[in-house]
Design a protein around this motif. Structure first.
Motif, PDB file in Angstrom:
ATOM      1  N   TYR A   9       0.942  -1.155   0.087  1.00  0.00           N
ATOM      2  CA  TYR A   9      -0.064  -0.030   0.003  1.00  0.00           C
ATOM      3  C   TYR A   9       0.885   1.283  -0.116  1.00  0.00           C
ATOM      4  O   TYR A   9       0.516   2.275  -0.599  1.00  0.00           O
ATOM      5  N   LEU A  10       2.041   1.233   0.814  1.00  0.00           N
ATOM      6  CA  LEU A  10       3.052   2.401   0.789  1.00  0.00           C
ATOM      7  C   LEU A  10       3.560   2.630  -0.555  1.00  0.00           C
ATOM      8  O   LEU A  10       3.494   3.860  -1.105  1.00  0.00           O
ATOM      9  N   ILE A  11       3.971   1.559  -1.311  1.00  0.00           N
ATOM     10  CA  ILE A  11       4.234   1.824  -2.803  1.00  0.00           C
ATOM     11  C   ILE A  11       3.561   2.208  -3.519  1.00  0.00           C
ATOM     12  O   ILE A  11       3.696   3.288  -4.461  1.00  0.00           O
ATOM     13  N   ALA A  12       2.157   1.869  -3.479  1.00  0.00           N
ATOM     14  CA  ALA A  12       1.192   2.341  -4.206  1.00  0.00           C
ATOM     15  C   ALA A  12       0.774   3.673  -3.882  1.00  0.00           C
ATOM     16  O   ALA A  12       0.490   4.747  -5.050  1.00  0.00           O
ATOM     17  N   ALA A  13       0.630   4.000  -2.627  1.00  0.00           N
ATOM     18  CA  ALA A  13       0.428   5.450  -2.195  1.00  0.00           C
ATOM     19  C   ALA A  13       1.375   6.554  -2.635  1.00  0.00           C
ATOM     20  O   ALA A  13       1.338   7.596  -2.993  1.00  0.00           O
ATOM     21  N   LEU A  14       2.807   6.223  -2.464  1.00  0.00           N
ATOM     22  CA  LEU A  14       3.643   6.922  -2.942  1.00  0.00           C
ATOM     23  C   LEU A  14       3.898   7.216  -4.614  1.00  0.00           C
ATOM     24  O   LEU A  14       4.118   8.353  -5.215  1.00  0.00           O
TER      25      LEU A  14
END
Ligand SMILES: Nc1ncnc2c1ncn2[C@@H]1O[C@H](COP(=O)(O)OP(=O)(O)OP(=O)(O)O)[C@@H](O)[C@H]1O
Ligand SMILES: [Mg+2]
Lengths: 300, 316
Positions: free
Chosen positions: A180-185
Motif C-alpha cells: 500500500y505504501l508503494i502504491a500510495a507513493l
C-alpha cells in the motif's frame, strides 16, 4: 593549439567518467536522504509516529489488554485481535502521512522552489532524478513505519510473550502495508508531477487519499451497486481485513431500516489477490504516468 | 573541437512563437556573447540546449550530439547556469558541489580539491561549510557559477551570469570567463551588459523576436552594422573642464584621422576616427599637445552598443 591547452583538454576528457544511470540514481537517493534528515517535515512525521505509538501504548496499558485483544467470537484474549485493533487502525494512517509528507510535493516542490533547476541541466536522465527521489521517499517512509512496527511488536511481546506473539496474519498485513505504501507513493508522486505548486499538490493528494476514495467507494457501491475495484482505498482494505478473525465476505448485504422502509445495503470487501492487484495496478499506472509527465515537464 | 549547433530550432509557447528557425553553429575555443532585448528568446534557446524545455521543432546539438535524444552524452562535457537555480537550503556549498561532482563523475580522489579550488575562484571559500539557506542572492549565484565550472567542462553555457553580483563579483566573473578561454573552452553567454561582452567575448550572436539577426566576430559586426559602416572606431575623451563647440569643430575635428565628433556632455567628447592603433596613438598625442585639459582617453565600448541599437531598431 598550444601544448598547455591540449593537455588541459585531455585532462578533462580523461579525468571525469560519467557514472551509469544506476549510479546516478544512487547519488540522488543519498543526497535526498540527507535533505530529509535535515528537514522539519521528517521530524514532524517522526513525532506523529512516536505520539501515535505512545498514545496506543498508554491506552492499552490503562484500559487493559482485554479491551482491545478479545476475540469477538470466542471471548479469548489473543494476539490476532490485538494486532487487528492496533495495526489495522494505525498502519493506514501512517502510510497516508508518509505518502503525503514525502511524496505530496516531491516533484512540484522542485519546480516551486527552483531546486530542480540545479540538477536538471546536468548529464542525468530525468527519470533517474524521479526514481532516485521516489526511492528516497520510500526509504524515509520505511523508517517511519519501521519504528511504529517496532513499537507494535514490543507491545505484543509484552502482553503475549516473545515467542507466541506473532500470528501469520500480521506478517501478511505488514507486507500488504508495504504494498500500500508503494502504491500510495506512486500515486502522490504522480500528482506532484502534475502540479507546479507544492501546496496545491499536497492538498489534492491529501484530500484524494483521505476522503476521495472512500467517498467514491461509498457512492459507487450504494448508487450503482458495483464493486469499487478502481479504488485504492478499497484495495488497501486487505491490510485490516486479513487481521480479522474471519476474513469478511466478498459481498455482503445487510438490511437497513429507515423508518418503515427497509433497504438492503450492499458492501464489498476486496479479496487478497484482488487487493494486491489493485494496489500494484495503481503503482504501475501512476509510476508510468508520473515519469512521462516529468519527462515532458518544462522548466520555465 | 567543442561545438554547439542549433538546426532550424523553433519553440512555440501555445500560439506564441518564441523562437523561429534558429540556425547557428559555434565551434572552437572562444567566447560568444548572446545578445538581444528582453523577451528575445535567449533564455529559451539556452534552456533547449540544456534539455530544460523541449524544442517544438529542430535540433540542438552539443559536440554533434542531440541534447534531447542523448542528454547524458550531449551534456557530459558541458556546464550550464540558467536562470539562477536554488540549492537545498539545508545544504552547504561543499555538499551541493559534491552532489554535482558525483553526478558528473569527477574522480573522487580529486573532488575535495576541485570543490575547494572552484569555490575559491568565485571567492566563496569562507562560506564553504555554511548553509546555503541563509545566503544572499549574489552568494548563491557564485555557488551556481562554481557548480557550472566544477567539472572543468569543455563547453560552458551561461545565462546572464553576472546578474545579482556586486561590481567586484562582476569583474571576477569576467576574469573567470577570460581564463576559461585560455583553457580551450567554448563559452556561450547571454548578457545585457555590452561593455562586459565587448570585454570578454570574441564573437556575438544577436537575436530579436526569436530570430537570429547576426552571428560574427565583434569586429565584423560593429564594422558592418555600427554607425556609418565605414569601419571607423570611436574613443571617448574626458576633459578637466567644459569644452566649447568652437574648440571641438575648430581644433579637434581637424586632427589627423578624425571622421566625426560628438559631444556626450560638457566634459566628454566622442571622437570617431578611421585607421588602426597607430592613428589612435597619434590622436592621443595630438590631443594632449593641444593642452586643452584632456584627462582621460579610452576606446568607446559603445561601438557594440551602437551596432546593437541599429540592429534591434531595424527589426521593429
Ligand atoms: N513559459 C512560457 N510561456 C509562455 N511564454 C513564454 C514562456 N517563457 C518565455 N515565454 C516568452 O518567450 C519569449 C522569450 O523569452 P525568453 O525568456 O527566452 O527571453 P530572453 O531573451 O531570455 O529575455 P530576458 O532578456 O528578459 O531574459 C518572451 O516573449 C516570453 O514572454
Ligand atoms: Mg532571459
Amino acid at each position: 593549439m598550444s601544448q598547455e591547452n591540449q593537455s588541459a583538454a585531455m585532462e578533462n576528457a580523461v579525468g571525469n567518467k560519467l557514472p551509469t544511470s544506476g549510479q546516478q540514481v544512487g547519488t540522488i537517493i543519498k543526497y535526498e536522504m540527507r535533505n530529509y534528515f535535515r528537514s522539519r517535515r521528517f521530524f514532524i512525521l517522526l513525532a506523529i509516529d512516536l505520539i501515535i505509538g505512545a498514545l496506543l501504548t498508554f491506552v492499552v496499558a490503562y484500559k487493559g489488554i482485554a479491551s482491545i485483544a478479545t476475540n469477538p467470537i470466542t471471548g479469548a484474549i489473543q494476539a490476532l485481535p490485538f494486532y487487528s485493533t492496533w495495526w489495522g487502525f494505525s498502519a493506514v494512517i501512517l502510510v497516508f502521512f508518509s505518502a503525503v509528507f514525502f511524496g505530496g510535493d516531491a516533484i512540484s516542490g522542485e519546480f516551486q522552489n527552483k531546486t530542480g533547476y540545479f540538477l536538471v541541466s546536468n548529464p542525468i536522465r530525468r527519470s533517474s532524478i524521479y526514481v532516485g527521489k521516489w526511492i528516497a521517499a520510500l526509504v524515509a517512509s520505511l523508517i517511519i513505519i519501521g519504528i511504529f512496527t517496532a513499537i507494535t511488536i514490543a507491545n505484543a511481546s509484552y502482553y503475549f510473550g516473545i515467542t507466541g506473539g506473532m500470528p501469520w496474519q500480521f506478517q501478511e498485513s505488514f507486507i500488504f502495508t508495504l504494498v500500500y505504501l508503494i502504491a500510495a507513493l506512486g500515486f502522490t508522486f504522480f500528482f506532484s508531477s502534475l502540479f507546479k505548486s507544492s501546496a496545491m499538490s499536497i492538498l489534492i493528494t491529501a484530500i484524494l487519499l483521505l476522503f476521495g476514495f472512500m467517498l467514491i467507494d461509498e457512492l459507487v457501491t450504494a448508487l450503482l451497486n458495483i464493486e469499487p475495484w478502481f479504488s485504492l482505498a478499497y484495495g488497501s482494505g486487505i491490510v485490516s481485513n486479513v487481521l480479522m478473525s474471519t476474513y469478511p465476505a466478498h459481498l455482503s448485504t445487510v438490511p437497513e431500516h429507515f423508518g418503515k422502509r427497509t433497504i438492503s445495503i450492499t458492501s464489498y470487501a476486496a479479496t487478497i489477490p484482488e487487493g494486491l492487484a489493485i494496489m500494484l495496478g495503481y503503482f504501475i499506472v501512476t509510476a508510468i504516468l508520473g515519469l512521462v509527465l516529468f519527462e515532458r515537464k518544462e522548466f520555465n | 573541437m567543442p561545438s554547439i549547433e542549433a538546426v532550424d530550432l523553433s519553440k512555440k509557447y501555445g500560439s506564441f512563437q518564441a523562437l523561429s528557425n534558429i540556425n547557428l553553429k559555434i565551434e572552437g575555443a572562444k567566447c560568444v556573447g548572446f545578445l538581444g532585448p528582453n523577451g528575445a528568446g535567449k533564455t529559451t534557446t539556452l534552456k533547449i540546449f540544456t534539455d530544460m524545455i523541449l524544442a517544438s521543432s529542430g535540433r540542438a546539438l552539443i559536440n554533434g550530439v542531440s541534447v534531447h535524444e542523448e542528454k547524458r552524452k550531449a551534456l557530459n562535457h558541458c556546464g550550464a547556469l540558467i536562470e539562477s537555480p536554488e540549492i537545498y537550503p539545508s545544504f552547504t556549498p561543499r555538499e551541493a558541489l559534491s552532489m554535482v561532482a558525483e553526478i558528473k563523475g569527477v574522480p573522487s580522489s580529486e573532488t575535495k580539491k576541485r570543490i575547494e579550488d572552484t569555490l575559491a575562484e568565485v571567492k566563496m571559500e569562507e562560506w564553504i561549510d555554511k548553509k546555503v539557506g541563509k545566503f544572499s542572492k549574489g552568494m548563491k549565484q557564485r555557488v551556481n557559477i562554481a557548480a557550472a565550472l566544477l567539472s572543468e567542462p569543455e563547453i560552458v553555457l551561461l545565462d546572464e551570469p553576472t546578474t545579482g553580483l556586486d561590481p567586484r563579483g562582476m569583474s571576477e566573473v569576467r576574469d573567470i570567463v577570460k581564463s576559461l578561454k585560455k583553457h580551450n573552452r567554448l563559452i556561450f553567454m547571454s548578457s545585457h551588459l555590452l561593455p562586459e561582452v565587448s570585454d570578454v567575448c570574441d564573437e556575438v550572436a544577436m537575436i530579436d523576436h526569436g530570430k537570429l539577426l547576426v552571428y560574427d566576430t565583434i569586429g565584423n559586426v560593429t564594422a558592418k552594422f555600427g554607425g556609418d559602416g565605414g569601419g571607423a572606431q570611436t574613443v571617448e575623451v574626458g576633459f578637466s573642464g567644459p569644452v566649447d563647440d568652437a574648440m571641438i569643430s575648430g581644433k579637434i575635428a581637424t586632427l589627423a584621422g578624425v571622421v566625426a565628433t560628438d559631444r556626450v556632455d560638457p566634459r566628454n567628447v566622442r571622437i570617431k576616427f578611421s585607421g588602426g592603433l597607430a592613428v589612435q596613438e597619434r590622436l592621443l598625442i595630438d590631443l594632449a599637445s593641444l593642452r586643452i585639459g584632456v584627462v582621460s582617453y579610452r576606446p568607446s565600448t559603445s561601438a557594440l552598443e551602437e551596432t546593437y541599437l541599429n540592429l534591434i531598431k531595424d527589426t521593429l
